[in-house]
Scaffold this motif. Structure first.
Motif, PDB file in Angstrom:
ATOM      1  N   ALA A  34      37.357  33.842  95.038  1.00 26.36           N
ATOM      2  CA  ALA A  34      37.460  33.830  93.578  1.00 26.36           C
ATOM      3  C   ALA A  34      36.215  33.206  92.949  1.00 26.36           C
ATOM      4  CB  ALA A  34      38.709  33.069  93.142  1.00 26.36           C
ATOM      5  N   ASP A  35      35.672  32.175  93.598  1.00 27.62           N
ATOM      6  CA  ASP A  35      34.437  31.547  93.105  1.00 27.62           C
ATOM      7  C   ASP A  35      33.267  32.526  93.179  1.00 27.62           C
ATOM      8  OD1 ASP A  35      35.864  29.165  92.816  1.00 27.62           O
ATOM      9  OD2 ASP A  35      35.239  28.416  94.781  1.00 27.62           O
ATOM     10  N   VAL A  36      33.216  33.287  94.268  1.00 29.26           N
ATOM     11  CA  VAL A  36      32.135  34.256  94.454  1.00 29.26           C
ATOM     12  C   VAL A  36      32.212  35.343  93.381  1.00 29.26           C
ATOM     13  CG1 VAL A  36      31.150  35.962  96.035  1.00 29.26           C
ATOM     14  CG2 VAL A  36      32.041  33.796  96.929  1.00 29.26           C
ATOM     15  N   ILE A  37      33.404  35.862  93.139  1.00 25.76           N
ATOM     16  CA  ILE A  37      33.586  36.894  92.116  1.00 25.76           C
ATOM     17  C   ILE A  37      33.203  36.347  90.744  1.00 25.76           C
ATOM     18  CG2 ILE A  37      35.304  38.325  90.923  1.00 25.76           C
ATOM     19  CD1 ILE A  37      36.785  38.504  93.619  1.00 25.76           C
ATOM     20  N   GLN A  38      33.619  35.130  90.461  1.00 24.19           N
ATOM     21  CA  GLN A  38      33.271  34.492  89.185  1.00 24.19           C
ATOM     22  C   GLN A  38      31.757  34.357  89.039  1.00 24.19           C
ATOM     23  OE1 GLN A  38      33.772  30.168  88.735  1.00 24.19           O
ATOM     24  NE2 GLN A  38      35.077  30.604  86.949  1.00 24.19           N
ATOM     25  N   HIS A  39      31.091  33.943  90.102  1.00 24.76           N
ATOM     26  CA  HIS A  39      29.639  33.749  90.082  1.00 24.76           C
ATOM     27  C   HIS A  39      28.902  35.051  89.763  1.00 24.76           C
ATOM     28  CE1 HIS A  39      25.652  32.372  91.393  1.00 24.76           C
ATOM     29  NE2 HIS A  39      25.576  33.503  92.079  1.00 24.76           N
ATOM     30  N   TYR A  40      29.240  36.112  90.466  1.00 19.58           N
ATOM     31  CA  TYR A  40      28.532  37.374  90.252  1.00 19.58           C
ATOM     32  C   TYR A  40      28.922  38.029  88.924  1.00 19.58           C
ATOM     33  CZ  TYR A  40      26.494  37.193  94.892  1.00 19.58           C
ATOM     34  OH  TYR A  40      25.750  36.817  95.992  1.00 19.58           O
ATOM     35  N   THR A  41      30.146  37.795  88.470  1.00 19.58           N
ATOM     36  CA  THR A  41      30.541  38.297  87.151  1.00 19.58           C
ATOM     37  C   THR A  41      29.718  37.609  86.065  1.00 19.58           C
ATOM     38  OG1 THR A  41      32.803  38.732  87.914  1.00 19.58           O
ATOM     39  CG2 THR A  41      32.457  38.573  85.536  1.00 19.58           C
ATOM     40  N   LYS A  42      29.519  36.321  86.198  1.00 21.69           N
ATOM     41  CA  LYS A  42      28.693  35.582  85.233  1.00 21.69           C
ATOM     42  C   LYS A  42      27.267  36.113  85.233  1.00 21.69           C
ATOM     43  CE  LYS A  42      27.037  30.922  84.103  1.00 21.69           C
ATOM     44  NZ  LYS A  42      27.079  29.479  84.469  1.00 21.69           N
ATOM     45  N   ASN A  43      26.716  36.373  86.428  1.00 21.07           N
ATOM     46  CA  ASN A  43      25.360  36.911  86.516  1.00 21.07           C
ATOM     47  C   ASN A  43      25.253  38.265  85.798  1.00 21.07           C
ATOM     48  OD1 ASN A  43      24.672  34.693  87.995  1.00 21.07           O
ATOM     49  ND2 ASN A  43      24.203  35.786  89.891  1.00 21.07           N
ATOM     50  N   SER A  44      26.271  39.101  85.952  1.00 25.03           N
ATOM     51  CA  SER A  44      26.249  40.410  85.298  1.00 25.03           C
ATOM     52  C   SER A  44      26.332  40.277  83.784  1.00 25.03           C
ATOM     53  CB  SER A  44      27.400  41.279  85.812  1.00 25.03           C
ATOM     54  OG  SER A  44      27.164  41.701  87.143  1.00 25.03           O
ATOM     55  N   LEU A  45      27.134  39.349  83.308  1.00 26.80           N
ATOM     56  CA  LEU A  45      27.223  39.119  81.869  1.00 26.80           C
ATOM     57  C   LEU A  45      25.877  38.680  81.303  1.00 26.80           C
ATOM     58  CD1 LEU A  45      30.674  37.320  81.818  1.00 26.80           C
ATOM     59  CD2 LEU A  45      30.164  39.419  80.575  1.00 26.80           C
ATOM     60  N   VAL A  46      25.193  37.807  82.036  1.00 26.92           N
ATOM     61  CA  VAL A  46      23.862  37.355  81.610  1.00 26.92           C
ATOM     62  C   VAL A  46      22.885  38.527  81.625  1.00 26.92           C
ATOM     63  CG1 VAL A  46      21.897  35.896  82.236  1.00 26.92           C
ATOM     64  CG2 VAL A  46      24.216  34.967  82.336  1.00 26.92           C
ATOM     65  N   ALA A  47      22.926  39.334  82.681  1.00 25.70           N
ATOM     66  CA  ALA A  47      22.034  40.485  82.778  1.00 25.70           C
ATOM     67  C   ALA A  47      22.260  41.463  81.632  1.00 25.70           C
ATOM     68  CB  ALA A  47      22.233  41.192  84.120  1.00 25.70           C
ATOM     69  N   ASP A  48      23.515  41.611  81.197  1.00 23.82           N
ATOM     70  CA  ASP A  48      23.845  42.519  80.107  1.00 23.82           C
ATOM     71  C   ASP A  48      23.689  41.872  78.729  1.00 23.82           C
ATOM     72  OD1 ASP A  48      24.411  44.890  81.443  1.00 23.82           O
ATOM     73  OD2 ASP A  48      26.454  44.283  81.902  1.00 23.82           O
ATOM     74  N   ARG A  49      23.245  40.610  78.726  1.00 26.45           N
ATOM     75  CA  ARG A  49      22.969  39.885  77.481  1.00 26.45           C
ATOM     76  C   ARG A  49      24.206  39.744  76.606  1.00 26.45           C
ATOM     77  NH1 ARG A  49      16.934  42.364  75.983  1.00 26.45           N
ATOM     78  NH2 ARG A  49      16.025  41.915  78.019  1.00 26.45           N
ATOM     79  N   ILE A  50      25.332  39.579  77.264  1.00 23.30           N
ATOM     80  CA  ILE A  50      26.578  39.319  76.538  1.00 23.30           C
ATOM     81  C   ILE A  50      26.739  37.807  76.432  1.00 23.30           C
ATOM     82  CG2 ILE A  50      29.089  39.566  76.553  1.00 23.30           C
ATOM     83  CD1 ILE A  50      28.725  42.178  78.081  1.00 23.30           C
ATOM     84  N   THR A  51      26.606  37.292  75.235  1.00 26.93           N
ATOM     85  CA  THR A  51      26.707  35.856  75.014  1.00 26.93           C
ATOM     86  C   THR A  51      28.076  35.505  74.453  1.00 26.93           C
ATOM     87  OG1 THR A  51      25.765  36.100  72.792  1.00 26.93           O
ATOM     88  CG2 THR A  51      24.229  35.676  74.596  1.00 26.93           C
ATOM     89  N   GLY A  52      28.400  34.222  74.521  1.00 29.06           N
ATOM     90  CA  GLY A  52      29.658  33.770  73.954  1.00 29.06           C
ATOM     91  C   GLY A  52      30.829  33.788  74.909  1.00 29.06           C
ATOM     92  N   VAL A  53      30.569  34.090  76.192  1.00 27.06           N
ATOM     93  CA  VAL A  53      31.645  34.005  77.192  1.00 27.06           C
ATOM     94  C   VAL A  53      31.620  32.593  77.760  1.00 27.06           C
ATOM     95  CG1 VAL A  53      32.572  34.876  79.365  1.00 27.06           C
ATOM     96  CG2 VAL A  53      31.500  36.453  77.751  1.00 27.06           C
ATOM     97  N   GLU A  54      32.604  31.808  77.383  1.00 30.00           N
ATOM     98  CA  GLU A  54      32.621  30.391  77.735  1.00 30.00           C
ATOM     99  C   GLU A  54      33.396  30.107  79.021  1.00 30.00           C
ATOM    100  OE1 GLU A  54      34.107  28.418  74.278  1.00 30.00           O
ATOM    101  OE2 GLU A  54      32.623  29.342  72.950  1.00 30.00           O
ATOM    102  N   GLN A  55      34.238  31.046  79.411  1.00 36.20           N
ATOM    103  CA  GLN A  55      35.051  30.822  80.610  1.00 36.20           C
ATOM    104  C   GLN A  55      35.348  32.151  81.296  1.00 36.20           C
ATOM    105  OE1 GLN A  55      38.692  28.713  79.815  1.00 36.20           O
ATOM    106  NE2 GLN A  55      39.064  28.209  81.950  1.00 36.20           N
TER     107      GLN A  55
END
Length: 220
Positions: A34-55
């Motif tokens: 679950a930590d690994v999935i969370q980590h790579y999901t966060k990286n994808s959000l950053v790559a897509d320039r989606i801001t405002g995701v706090e959790q």
């Protein structure tokens, strides 16, 4: 606050497509899948320039992983990202890699150099393979795709493609070709014909080539 929750896929399948937490550098503090999935999901959000995701919450329910994005980002942006994220890991896309791995295991050609060193990099150690689709890259915002051979083991350890030599060289080439600096990251989605993380500069340099391009036919 806005939120969007979506099923990412079966636990059993995603535990094969995402690398085990033990392979990541200790500094990433990844303890479980679950930590690994969370980590790579966060990286994808950053790559897509989606801001405002706090959790980012990753949970298991009825044999599936669910991802919940919570924050101040618009509901539409979260839904567009989540729907595409889910599609990437469905049976028609990333999960085909599992079928390819099973086929290679059946024919006895999955990691034939297991327990042997394949290059002189001590950080790589002996040959080891694990499925690794393009994790942590753009999900919705990419302007281009780059077709490559296979992801190096160092990417799995670092939890990102950003420090990979290929990624750095590609970035320099894009800049030299005239791509604006603020758009370079939108051209950094890699698709590997062999979605298998393995020691870099070693698996395809033997006389018999243990990870040939034609091996990709097992995955597509």
């Amino acid at each position: 606050m806005t939120s969007y929750r979506y099923p990412l896929g079966p636990v059993r399948s995603l535990n094969e497509l995402f690398p085990a937490a033990k392979y990541a550098n200790k500094s990433l503090n990844l303890k479980k899948y679950a930590d690994v999935i969370q980590h790579y999901t966060k990286n994808s959000l950053v790559a897509d320039r989606i801001t405002g995701v706090e959790q980012i919450k990753v949970t298991q329910e009825n044999g599936n992983y669910f991802v919940e994005l919570i924050g101040t980002a618009s509901q539409d942006s979260l839904k567009i990202f989540g729907d595409r994220h889910q599609a990437i890991f469905d049976a028609k896309n990333a999960r085909k890699a599992i079928r390819g791995k099973r086929l290679m295991e059946r024919f006895g050609v999955w990691n034939p150099m297991n327990h042997y060193s394949v290059n002189k990099n001590p950080a790589d150690g002996t040959s080891k393979w694990t499925l690794f689709p393009p994790l942590g890259l753009n999900v919705i915002g990419q302007k281009g795709l780059l077709l490559l051979h296979y992801p190096p083991w160092a990417v799995l350890q670092a939890g990102t493609f950003e420090n990979a030599m290929t990624m750095q060289r590609w970035g320099r080439m894009l800049t030299a070709a005239g791509v604006p600096d603020d758009e370079v990251d939108l051209y950094k989605t890699f698709i590997d014909v062999n979605p298998v993380a393995a020691p870099g500069s070693g698996e395809s340099e033997y006389p018999n080539d243990y990870m040939p391009i034609m091996m990709a036919s097992a995955f597509f």
